[in-house]
Design an enzyme around this catalytic site. Sequence first.
Site, short mmCIF file in Angstrom:
data_model
loop_
_atom_site.label_atom_id
_atom_site.label_comp_id
_atom_site.label_asym_id
_atom_site.label_seq_id
_atom_site.Cartn_x
_atom_site.Cartn_y
_atom_site.Cartn_z
N LYS A 55 -35.77 65.56 13.20
CA LYS A 55 -35.77 65.91 11.15
C LYS A 55 -34.59 67.37 11.62
CE LYS A 55 -37.66 63.63 8.83
NZ LYS A 55 -39.33 63.67 7.40
N ARG A 61 -41.91 68.91 4.68
CA ARG A 61 -41.52 68.28 5.96
C ARG A 61 -42.11 68.34 7.13
NH1 ARG A 61 -35.74 66.00 4.39
NH2 ARG A 61 -36.74 64.78 4.85
N GLY A 106 -49.06 58.88 11.95
CA GLY A 106 -49.52 59.53 12.10
C GLY A 106 -49.12 61.50 11.79
N MET A 144 -48.11 63.98 9.04
CA MET A 144 -48.51 64.54 7.85
C MET A 144 -47.38 63.55 7.17
SD MET A 144 -49.29 67.70 5.01
CE MET A 144 -47.08 67.47 4.96
N ARG A 147 -30.36 60.58 11.88
CA ARG A 147 -30.94 60.59 13.11
C ARG A 147 -30.10 58.75 13.68
NH1 ARG A 147 -36.76 58.42 11.80
NH2 ARG A 147 -36.12 56.46 10.19
N HIS A 184 -55.79 45.83 28.85
CA HIS A 184 -55.88 44.88 30.00
C HIS A 184 -54.96 43.01 29.34
CE1 HIS A 184 -57.56 40.89 31.77
NE2 HIS A 184 -57.99 42.32 32.83
N ARG A 232 -38.75 34.08 52.06
CA ARG A 232 -40.01 34.15 52.51
C ARG A 232 -40.11 32.69 53.02
NH1 ARG A 232 -40.26 35.63 47.34
NH2 ARG A 232 -41.20 37.50 47.16
N ARG A 243 -36.97 36.52 56.49
CA ARG A 243 -38.28 37.18 56.97
C ARG A 243 -39.06 35.91 57.70
NH1 ARG A 243 -42.66 39.19 53.03
NH2 ARG A 243 -43.15 37.44 53.27
N GLU A 269 -43.08 48.59 54.89
CA GLU A 269 -44.23 48.30 54.38
C GLU A 269 -45.36 49.14 54.54
OE1 GLU A 269 -44.31 43.95 53.73
OE2 GLU A 269 -43.75 43.56 55.54
N SER A 324 -35.57 46.79 55.03
CA SER A 324 -35.25 46.44 53.87
C SER A 324 -36.97 46.98 53.46
CB SER A 324 -35.05 45.26 53.55
OG SER A 324 -35.83 44.39 52.61
N GLY A 332 -40.27 47.15 51.54
CA GLY A 332 -41.42 46.27 50.80
C GLY A 332 -42.03 46.71 50.33
N THR A 333 -42.04 46.97 49.15
CA THR A 333 -42.52 48.24 47.97
C THR A 333 -43.65 47.51 47.85
OG1 THR A 333 -40.77 47.25 46.47
CG2 THR A 333 -40.75 49.69 47.54
N ASN A 334 -44.14 46.49 47.73
CA ASN A 334 -45.27 46.03 47.41
C ASN A 334 -46.30 46.58 48.62
OD1 ASN A 334 -43.60 44.97 45.26
ND2 ASN A 334 -44.02 42.41 45.77
N ASP A 335 -46.02 45.68 49.58
CA ASP A 335 -46.73 46.26 50.36
C ASP A 335 -47.03 47.99 50.17
OD1 ASP A 335 -48.28 43.75 51.04
OD2 ASP A 335 -46.77 42.95 52.37
N CYS A 375 -37.14 44.44 48.24
CA CYS A 375 -36.88 43.62 48.04
C CYS A 375 -38.28 43.74 47.84
CB CYS A 375 -37.00 42.52 49.43
SG CYS A 375 -38.33 43.32 51.27
N TYR A 392 -28.44 48.39 48.39
CA TYR A 392 -29.02 47.20 47.68
C TYR A 392 -30.31 47.21 47.19
CZ TYR A 392 -30.85 44.63 51.46
OH TYR A 392 -31.63 43.56 52.54
P1 ADP Z 1 -39.86 60.36 6.48
O1 ADP Z 1 -39.56 61.47 7.84
O2 ADP Z 1 -41.54 59.83 6.39
O3 ADP Z 1 -38.94 59.85 5.96
P2 ADP Z 1 -39.43 62.44 4.75
O4 ADP Z 1 -39.13 63.80 4.64
O5 ADP Z 1 -37.68 62.09 5.36
O6 ADP Z 1 -40.17 62.19 5.27
O7 ADP Z 1 -39.40 61.90 2.85
C1 ADP Z 1 -40.03 61.31 2.10
C2 ADP Z 1 -39.24 61.28 1.43
O8 ADP Z 1 -38.85 62.36 0.14
C3 ADP Z 1 -37.33 60.41 1.76
O9 ADP Z 1 -36.80 59.13 0.67
C4 ADP Z 1 -36.78 61.83 1.71
O10 ADP Z 1 -35.68 61.43 1.08
C5 ADP Z 1 -37.28 62.97 0.18
N1 ADP Z 1 -37.25 63.93 0.11
C6 ADP Z 1 -37.70 64.86 1.35
N2 ADP Z 1 -37.45 66.19 0.87
C7 ADP Z 1 -36.46 66.16 -0.36
C8 ADP Z 1 -35.61 67.03 -1.01
N3 ADP Z 1 -35.65 68.15 -0.79
N4 ADP Z 1 -35.29 66.25 -1.88
C9 ADP Z 1 -35.70 65.23 -2.92
N5 ADP Z 1 -36.24 64.36 -1.83
C10 ADP Z 1 -36.53 64.77 -0.69
MG MG Z 2 -45.20 42.63 52.56
MG MG Z 3 -37.22 60.28 5.90
#
Ligand code: ADP
Ligand code: MG
Ligand code: MG
Length: 913
Positions: free
Chosen positions: A22, A91, A100, A102, A335, A451, A588, A643, A778, A797, A799-802, A865, A885
């Site tokens: 970001k 942010r 996960g 903040m 992004r 698993h 084979r 083979r 192999e 060739s 034989g990367t399994n074996d 192979c 190959y």
């Molecule tokens: P996330 O990674 O979850 O998208 P963001 O940091 O991009 O989190 O922000 C969450 C929301 O808050 C988004 O809709 C973003 O556009 C808005 N936001 C973040 N910073 C500002 C700011 N300085 N002014 C207005 N809106 C903001």
């Molecule tokens: Mg073999």
């Molecule tokens: Mg965002």
Amino acid sequence: MTQYVYDFTQGSKDQKALLGGKGANLAEMTKLGLPVPPGFTITTQACREFLQIGSEPGDLRVQVTMALRQLEDQLGRRLGDRHDPLLVSVRSGAQFSMPGMMETVLNVGLNDASVKGMAEETGNERFAWDSYRRLLQMFGKTVLEIPGEVFSDAWDKAKSAKGVTGDLELDVDDLKEIVEVFKAEIKNATGSEFPQHPREQLDLAIRSVFQSWNTDRAKLYRRRERISENLGTAVNVCTMVFGNLGDTSGTGVAFTRDPASGQAGAYGDYLANAQGEDVVAGIRNTLSLDDLRELDPASHRELTRVMRRLETHYRDLCDIEFTIERGKLWMLQTRVGKRTPAAAFRIAAQLVDEQLITLDEALGRVSGAQLALLMFPQFDRAAEKTLLTKGMAASPGAAVGKAVFDSETAVAWAARGEQVVLVRRETNPDDLSGMIAAAGVLTARGGKTSHAAVVARGMGRTCVCGAEALNVDPVARQIKVGDTVIAEGDEISIDGSTGEVFAGAVPVVPSPVQTYIESGVDAALAELTAAGGDGGGDGETAQLVKAVDRLLTHADQRSRLAVRANADTAEDAVRARSFGAQGIGLCRTEHMFLGDRRTLIERVVLADTGDERDAALEALLPLQRQDFIDLLTAMDGLPVTIRLLDPPLHEFLPDKTELAVKVAVADATGEVDPKDRKLLAAVERLHESNPMLGLRGVRLGLLIPGLFALQVRAATEAVIELTRAGKRPKLEIMVPLVGSVMELHLVRLESEQIIKELVAESGLGDKGLDIPIGTMIELPRAALTAHRIAEEADFFSFGTNDLTQTGWGFSRDDVEAAIFAAYLEKGVFTISPFETIDADGIGRLVKIGAEEGRKTKPDLKLGVCGEHGGDPESIHFFHDVGLDYVSCSPFRVPVARLEAGRAAAAGTPTEEI
Ligand code: ADP
Ligand code: MG
Ligand code: MG
């Protein structure tokens, strides 16, 4: 002094490791002169140091002060000032976007005094108090970790006390009251007052972002996605802009192209008079970008200009977040956007058409894994479906079957011809037989390295795992999802490419990309036109097919590695050829000794004299010759590597226990068939406690006289016959499990003698036949003595399994189900070494084998192979090692072709368009 703080004007998009995704992109947009609210980024290094020493590095606070003052001076406002306050958002943002971390806190800097200043300055009292209550709520929840319900319950209570339902119906006085309630709740939960000091708010929020790197959720995600534990997250501090300042303000998200279908043209959602994530929270219906054009043409024009600028700059699909404050556009995030596999191919082809990227670069925008997903049969998009829940897409495919809840039922029902889906809370090694019997596997727990996921991927079984909403009750034999109950025998459908789980049997349709691969563009387009829907030959799917064709064709032109297939029968060979295989890298021959021919092998094993044995082999000869004729005909003009027999002989004989019982029972009645007794003796003699390391491969050839000779004779006769008929058979003979040059030397001597005699007899003249004789590498010893073995080999060739089995000392059948999930969980591997070549260990053996072999024979032909020949990551490794190959299962040939092209195109950034 370490620089911990970067102004948005200082960084760039290439600094994701330091500034997070970001932050790096905010800096890039600032550099481009796009309207980004000013701000600064605290580096991931500061986070790493914080986590290590448990407090902020000394310089950090000072650097934050400098950056903040600069920001204040630039804007002529002070953070949390009582008259015209500067407010900021805090942010999180790591190198890889990651759940996960903040959540963002908006409106930092508001307090009892500045809320009044803001009300006066904007002339909008309600707006100021609404912003303040949002700060208390977000700060309370994410920084102070007070359960969110504390605030949402109080909010709902206020509304019902007033007898209203909509948020906007609460007036200024209500909001002032709510603020008091929220402050009281914070005092109540934490024992202290909500921090009024703006800088204290800022420091606490920054610290929380650092700490959020180590939440359980973040850790779990990193383990699943193979993201390193010690990257840390950056923190972005960004001047607030307000989308909730009335009808000329609003907030939105947009994509420069549709990330789901790949359709060209911008696509987005806008919500007037809203802040932050209101737009994706579904609180009110959003507007489209076209609606925005009507509403605010100037902002729309500006937004369009910005998106075009971003696409020109990133030369790819971008997604963005923006806010309009009283008619002025602000960019808050961008992004390079995630996209579906179909969108990836279409967008790459579009960008080539628009001359924004080269075809080589386009290959970098798609992957073999995406192509594989496009080739699986799919659920009919038009069909009506009932989505039950969504889990993790663990192993692709579309599986439909009756729900069963244990392995025995799966096996029993499958044996009577039913399609079943095995549903378990999680699987363990005891479930293996059920997983084999089922069309698909569904679990409620566990991630992509569980698993179920590991084993299902290993055997190509469709799998959805970790569908946590499923309440699996194996005793009552049912699953509950919310109010829906699925009982044993009820049909369900699972999509291993998306993780979706549906109730009932969803119709499955072949994928148009698969049709294209087998039958070409015209056939696929004709089929689409015939099917109508989706615009027929010009629709989105048609464009997808054309895009795949374009990129795959370029990959074929570009690749240095040839792609062959592993195919044992003429039928497989025909399919492989239609998938674009340039030969057979491994045929084979063991299946050619099964079925009716088993008795002939028994005769070979039981023969008392050389004559008896020769007679039995003689009987096999014409059958074997015909096998090879069929195969070589199917691959006419392309190389076919046959083979010689590899597995231990007892695999062709009756089961030891069964036979022993039969003989014992017959003994009791005194009527033993002497042949059975003799057979039992032979079975006992050939029994091995470790067959994988026993009498097999070249050892068979050297110990069972006439066996390899039969195969060489049959293959050579096939070549002679086809050559006479004007065909162009290209046979290669491959000797398995060689560990010493002497083994190969002996087989070669015998084979060359046979070939020479047959050619002389054939009267094909002294042209001779070119039949290369090579070996599999192999065993570790073969790799380490490759310079010697190369003296006797025309090709290697790998034989990367074996080689993986013998290099690691793993018996695959035993360890894969029993220990791999645990090994992945404990971090011994990040991926199964049978899926992706273990570059450091087994890969090193390949490298040594290749180098040493070529030292002896510079033009020694080198191939692979093992199953790794179809694995994208491994293919890049084999390309780098300089092999000629790869050979893989026919179904993976298109994936391998694409990856071979990608490997060659990588590192050559500019090429002809
Ligand atoms: P996330 O990674 O979850 O998208 P963001 O940091 O991009 O989190 O922000 C969450 C929301 O808050 C988004 O809709 C973003 O556009 C808005 N936001 C973040 N910073 C500002 C700011 N300085 N002014 C207005 N809106 C903001
Ligand atoms: Mg073999
Ligand atoms: Mg965002």
